[in-house]
Design an enzyme around this catalytic site. Structure first.
Site, mmCIF file in Angstrom:
data_model
loop_
_atom_site.group_PDB
_atom_site.id
_atom_site.type_symbol
_atom_site.label_atom_id
_atom_site.label_comp_id
_atom_site.label_asym_id
_atom_site.label_seq_id
_atom_site.Cartn_x
_atom_site.Cartn_y
_atom_site.Cartn_z
ATOM 1 N N LYS A 99 0.093 -0.196 -5.227
ATOM 2 C CA LYS A 99 0.055 0.373 -6.583
ATOM 3 C C LYS A 99 1.473 0.582 -7.130
ATOM 4 O O LYS A 99 1.752 0.287 -8.289
ATOM 5 C CB LYS A 99 -0.680 1.732 -6.579
ATOM 6 C CG LYS A 99 -2.129 1.644 -6.120
ATOM 7 C CD LYS A 99 -2.769 3.023 -6.013
ATOM 8 C CE LYS A 99 -2.208 3.871 -4.893
ATOM 9 N NZ LYS A 99 -2.458 3.356 -3.528
ATOM 10 N N GLY A 100 2.359 1.106 -6.250
ATOM 11 C CA GLY A 100 3.732 1.392 -6.672
ATOM 12 C C GLY A 100 4.407 0.136 -7.187
ATOM 13 O O GLY A 100 5.019 0.131 -8.252
ATOM 14 N N LYS A 101 4.280 -0.958 -6.437
ATOM 15 C CA LYS A 101 4.910 -2.216 -6.841
ATOM 16 C C LYS A 101 4.370 -2.671 -8.197
ATOM 17 O O LYS A 101 5.108 -3.099 -9.075
ATOM 18 C CB LYS A 101 4.659 -3.306 -5.792
ATOM 19 C CG LYS A 101 5.310 -4.592 -6.250
ATOM 20 C CD LYS A 101 4.736 -5.865 -5.779
ATOM 21 C CE LYS A 101 5.089 -6.938 -6.806
ATOM 22 N NZ LYS A 101 5.143 -8.281 -6.296
ATOM 23 N N LEU A 113 -1.042 -11.430 -0.724
ATOM 24 C CA LEU A 113 -1.643 -12.731 -0.427
ATOM 25 C C LEU A 113 -0.721 -13.524 0.509
ATOM 26 O O LEU A 113 -1.173 -14.286 1.357
ATOM 27 C CB LEU A 113 -1.878 -13.498 -1.745
ATOM 28 C CG LEU A 113 -2.742 -14.754 -1.640
ATOM 29 C CD1 LEU A 113 -4.121 -14.450 -1.076
ATOM 30 C CD2 LEU A 113 -2.878 -15.446 -2.996
ATOM 31 N N GLY A 131 2.492 7.600 -0.852
ATOM 32 C CA GLY A 131 3.785 6.952 -0.638
ATOM 33 C C GLY A 131 3.740 5.634 -1.376
ATOM 34 O O GLY A 131 3.005 4.731 -0.988
ATOM 35 N N HIS A 132 4.451 5.542 -2.486
ATOM 36 C CA HIS A 132 4.426 4.333 -3.317
ATOM 37 C C HIS A 132 5.786 3.651 -3.196
ATOM 38 O O HIS A 132 6.804 4.228 -3.559
ATOM 39 C CB HIS A 132 4.111 4.692 -4.777
ATOM 40 C CG HIS A 132 2.728 5.263 -4.945
ATOM 41 N ND1 HIS A 132 2.195 5.623 -6.158
ATOM 42 C CD2 HIS A 132 1.756 5.522 -4.034
ATOM 43 C CE1 HIS A 132 0.953 6.079 -5.980
ATOM 44 N NE2 HIS A 132 0.677 6.037 -4.703
ATOM 45 N N SER A 148 0.154 -10.673 -6.396
ATOM 46 C CA SER A 148 1.466 -10.327 -5.847
ATOM 47 C C SER A 148 1.674 -11.113 -4.559
ATOM 48 O O SER A 148 0.801 -11.147 -3.691
ATOM 49 C CB SER A 148 1.506 -8.817 -5.596
ATOM 50 O OG SER A 148 2.638 -8.479 -4.857
ATOM 51 N N ASP A 162 -2.607 2.476 -0.331
ATOM 52 C CA ASP A 162 -1.531 1.576 0.097
ATOM 53 C C ASP A 162 -1.759 0.118 -0.302
ATOM 54 O O ASP A 162 -1.317 -0.808 0.382
ATOM 55 C CB ASP A 162 -1.325 1.668 1.628
ATOM 56 C CG ASP A 162 -1.009 3.074 2.072
ATOM 57 O OD1 ASP A 162 -0.380 3.799 1.290
ATOM 58 O OD2 ASP A 162 -1.403 3.455 3.198
ATOM 59 N N GLN A 199 -3.705 7.278 -3.803
ATOM 60 C CA GLN A 199 -4.775 6.991 -2.842
ATOM 61 C C GLN A 199 -5.592 5.780 -3.328
ATOM 62 O O GLN A 199 -5.023 4.871 -3.884
ATOM 63 C CB GLN A 199 -5.653 8.228 -2.606
ATOM 64 C CG GLN A 199 -4.968 9.351 -1.826
ATOM 65 C CD GLN A 199 -3.977 10.167 -2.629
ATOM 66 O OE1 GLN A 199 -4.318 10.700 -3.658
ATOM 67 N NE2 GLN A 199 -2.746 10.258 -2.169
HETATM 68 P P1 GDP Z 1 0.855 2.056 -2.574
HETATM 69 O O1 GDP Z 1 0.646 3.365 -1.894
HETATM 70 O O2 GDP Z 1 -0.410 1.477 -3.102
HETATM 71 O O3 GDP Z 1 1.935 2.098 -3.625
HETATM 72 O O4 GDP Z 1 1.360 1.037 -1.448
HETATM 73 P P2 GDP Z 1 2.493 1.332 -0.330
HETATM 74 O O5 GDP Z 1 3.825 1.308 -0.982
HETATM 75 O O6 GDP Z 1 2.141 2.517 0.491
HETATM 76 O O7 GDP Z 1 2.283 0.092 0.630
HETATM 77 C C1 GDP Z 1 2.388 -1.214 0.171
HETATM 78 C C2 GDP Z 1 3.493 -1.939 0.961
HETATM 79 O O8 GDP Z 1 3.389 -3.325 0.765
HETATM 80 C C3 GDP Z 1 4.895 -1.565 0.524
HETATM 81 O O9 GDP Z 1 5.754 -1.660 1.641
HETATM 82 C C4 GDP Z 1 5.233 -2.647 -0.502
HETATM 83 O O10 GDP Z 1 6.639 -2.883 -0.591
HETATM 84 C C5 GDP Z 1 4.544 -3.842 0.102
HETATM 85 N N1 GDP Z 1 4.007 -4.833 -0.847
HETATM 86 C C6 GDP Z 1 3.491 -4.642 -2.088
HETATM 87 N N2 GDP Z 1 3.005 -5.804 -2.576
HETATM 88 C C7 GDP Z 1 3.202 -6.736 -1.630
HETATM 89 C C8 GDP Z 1 2.888 -8.125 -1.521
HETATM 90 O O11 GDP Z 1 2.300 -8.744 -2.408
HETATM 91 N N3 GDP Z 1 3.232 -8.751 -0.365
HETATM 92 C C9 GDP Z 1 3.859 -8.113 0.652
HETATM 93 N N4 GDP Z 1 4.160 -8.804 1.747
HETATM 94 N N5 GDP Z 1 4.166 -6.791 0.590
HETATM 95 C C10 GDP Z 1 3.843 -6.125 -0.526
HETATM 96 P P1 IMO Z 2 -1.210 6.164 -1.432
HETATM 97 O O1 IMO Z 2 -1.117 6.758 -2.822
HETATM 98 C C1 IMO Z 2 -3.355 5.870 2.340
HETATM 99 C C2 IMO Z 2 -5.414 9.498 3.715
HETATM 100 C C3 IMO Z 2 -4.874 10.176 4.950
HETATM 101 C C4 IMO Z 2 -6.147 10.766 5.516
HETATM 102 C C5 IMO Z 2 -6.912 11.187 4.258
HETATM 103 C C6 IMO Z 2 -6.764 12.654 3.883
HETATM 104 O O2 IMO Z 2 0.118 5.908 -0.810
HETATM 105 O O3 IMO Z 2 -2.104 4.990 -1.436
HETATM 106 P P2 IMO Z 2 -4.774 14.111 2.916
HETATM 107 O O4 IMO Z 2 -3.424 14.413 3.466
HETATM 108 O O5 IMO Z 2 -4.737 13.468 1.567
HETATM 109 O O6 IMO Z 2 -5.700 15.289 2.945
HETATM 110 O O7 IMO Z 2 -5.413 13.045 3.941
HETATM 111 O O8 IMO Z 2 -6.403 10.381 3.210
HETATM 112 N N1 IMO Z 2 -4.435 9.278 2.639
HETATM 113 C C7 IMO Z 2 -3.889 8.093 2.327
HETATM 114 N N2 IMO Z 2 -4.023 6.888 2.917
HETATM 115 N N3 IMO Z 2 -2.608 5.990 1.228
HETATM 116 C C8 IMO Z 2 -2.480 7.194 0.613
HETATM 117 O O9 IMO Z 2 -1.845 7.351 -0.570
HETATM 118 C C9 IMO Z 2 -3.116 8.321 1.184
HETATM 119 N N4 IMO Z 2 -3.190 9.621 0.845
HETATM 120 C C10 IMO Z 2 -4.007 10.191 1.736
HETATM 121 O O10 IMO Z 2 -4.272 9.258 5.834
HETATM 122 O O11 IMO Z 2 -6.892 9.781 6.165
HETATM 123 MG MG MG Z 3 1.075 4.260 -0.045
#
Ligand code: GDP
Ligand code: IMO
Ligand code: MG
Length: 409
Positions: free
Chosen positions: A15-17, A310, A39-40, A391, A12, A198
């Site tokens: 990465k998606g952004k 940041l 979840g990206h 970012s 989290d 992840q």
């Molecule tokens: P990922 O799994 O690495 O793609 O990240 P997620 O999407 O699960 O979580 C990142 C969250 O932070 C999302 O809601 C993005 O929209 C948000 N996000 C990404 N970059 C920034 C940033 O620089 N600042 C803020 N405030 N939010 C961000």
């Molecule tokens: P992204 O790509 C954050 C965590 C789960 C749990 C552990 C194992 O969005 O960054 P699993 O269902 O994979 O067997 O769960 O890994 N986990 C993540 N935490 N971001 C993710 O993906 C994750 N994918 C799995 O919360 O602790």
């Molecule tokens: Mg995520």
């Protein structure tokens, strides 16, 4: 040219952004590992897209995206996601393909995943998407790959219920199946992004085992599971937040102890919207852990770091970051393998002064306040890795590029 993007913390990181931003210059995006546990999120012109299986290049109408052989894919989840994208105006036909070596997740794996985790003395807190079950079956050589849909002998060994499920989706899956390695070999002059899922600390080998996911979220996964060989990787980017979050259980040395209303933890969760994109669970929050980040750089050969979120620190008069762990009577800067050591580690914290002004509209390094630059400089110094992208908000345009990754050095 092949650029790999991985998470450098516990997932989290944004990465998606970042993949979405950099994909404007790419021709191809390959997601190489994980499944619908990921979840990206991409925010574009006020619309939020939460991608779980589909690579983050999909929002551009001209990009070709691939799901790599390291992914574990539940067909019903895949087509639900594609339908959802279509309802938002994203035409995907002819642009989404899946490696014929990718493994398929069957619906009953979800239940099994939840049951297994509930039975554990120390549950991992999985996402319940059947991911661990699919990877376990892959390793025990009992999994089903996309290429196996036409292997009558293999299918005849499956339970009736599993075969019926696969039958239901086979005709929709077959046209998406490709030999990814050959495709990428034929397109080796394209600019290709490899999107990790992840993060380094959730990787099955380099992560905080057993509190990890079960796929390769390390940079090496792009080669093993993305359809290219290791020598073909040109650049590796590691994405990390200005602080740290974690979802699920497991050690987290810099986690804030106080999570009550009004606490810093609560402030960050609210300002950074720190709730899981996949499960909605509140993310655990803590200060930036530089010991862990440096480890992630080391084991993944990260060439450049990407700092996100940041802006979440904008209002703080001061904050800290972890520069060592006190374990027993020793202070260490190497990231330990022992869960017990990580659980007992007391972070050695360094204090930073906040910039106390909004930075979301900063477009260049020069626009950033001095105190924000000092934080960035310190991280670069500690990790010995340049931060090439910063970012400052979730929208695509809220991105500061100090150096494009599309430059061969
Ligand atoms: P990922 O799994 O690495 O793609 O990240 P997620 O999407 O699960 O979580 C990142 C969250 O932070 C999302 O809601 C993005 O929209 C948000 N996000 C990404 N970059 C920034 C940033 O620089 N600042 C803020 N405030 N939010 C961000
Ligand atoms: P992204 O790509 C954050 C965590 C789960 C749990 C552990 C194992 O969005 O960054 P699993 O269902 O994979 O067997 O769960 O890994 N986990 C993540 N935490 N971001 C993710 O993906 C994750 N994918 C799995 O919360 O602790
Ligand atoms: Mg995520």
């Amino acid at each position: 040219m092949n650029v790999v993007i991985i998470g450098a913390q516990w997932g989290d990181e944004g990465k998606g952004k970042i993949v979405d931003y950099l994909a404007q210059d790419a021709g191809i995006v390959v997601r190489f590992s994980g499944g619908a546990n990921a979840g990206h999120t991409i925010v574009l012109s006020g619309t939020t897209y939460a991608l779980h299986l589909i690579p983050s290049g999909i929002l551009y109408p001209d990009k070709i995206v691939f799901l790599g052989s390291g992914m574990v894919i539940e067909p019903s989840a895949l087509f639900a996601e594609l339908d959802d994208l279509k309802s938002k105006g994203i035409q995907w036909e002819g642009r989404v393909f899946i490696s014929d070596r990718a493994h398929l997740v069957l619906p009953r794996y979800r239940q099994l995943d939840k049951e297994l985790d509930a039975k554990r003395k120390n549950p991992i807190g999985t996402t319940g998407r059947g991911i661990g079950v699919a990877y376990a079956l892959k390793a025990s050589r009992d999994g089903v790959r996309l290429a196996d849909l036409d292997n009558g002998e293999l299918l005849s060994n499956l339970e009736d219920e599993d075969r019926a499920y696969l039958d239901q989706w086979a005709d929709k899956l077959r046209p998406l199946s490709v030999d990814l390695a050959s495709y990428l070999h034929q397109h080796q002059n394209s600019w290709t992004l490899f999107e990790g899922a992840q993060g380094a600390l959730l990787d099955i080998d380099t992560g905080t085992y057993p509190f990890v996911s079960s796929g390769m979220s390390c940079a090496a996964g792009a080669a093993a599971q993305g359809g290219i060989g290791p020598r073909s990787i040109d650049r590796i980017l590691g994405v990390f937040k200005a602080y740290t979050t974690r979802v699920g259980n497991g050690p987290f040395p810099t986690e804030f102890k106080d999570d009550t209303p009004g606490s810093l933890s609560n402030y960050i969760r609210t300002k950074g919207h720190e709730y899981g994109t996949t499960t909605g669970r509140p993310r655990r929050c803590g200060y930036l852990d530089l010991v862990a980040l440096r480890y992630a750089c080391m084991v993944n050969s990260i060439d450049r770091l990407v700092l996100t979120h940041l802006d979440v620190y904008d209002a703080l008069p001061e904050f800290e970051a972890c520069v060592g762990y006190r374990i027993g009577d020793k202070v260490v800067q190497d990231f330990p393998a022992s869960i017990k050591d990580l659980e007992s580690a007391v972070p050695v914290l360094k204090r930073f002064e906040g910039w106390q002004q909004p930075i979301e509209n900063c477009q260049s390094w020069e626009d950033l306040p001095l105190k924000a630059k000092e934080y960035v400089d310190f991280i670069e110094d500690y990790t010995q890795t340049p931060i090439s992208i910063i970012s400052v908000g979730s929208e695509r345009r809220k991105t500061i590029i100090r150096e494009s990754p599309w430059i061969r050095s």
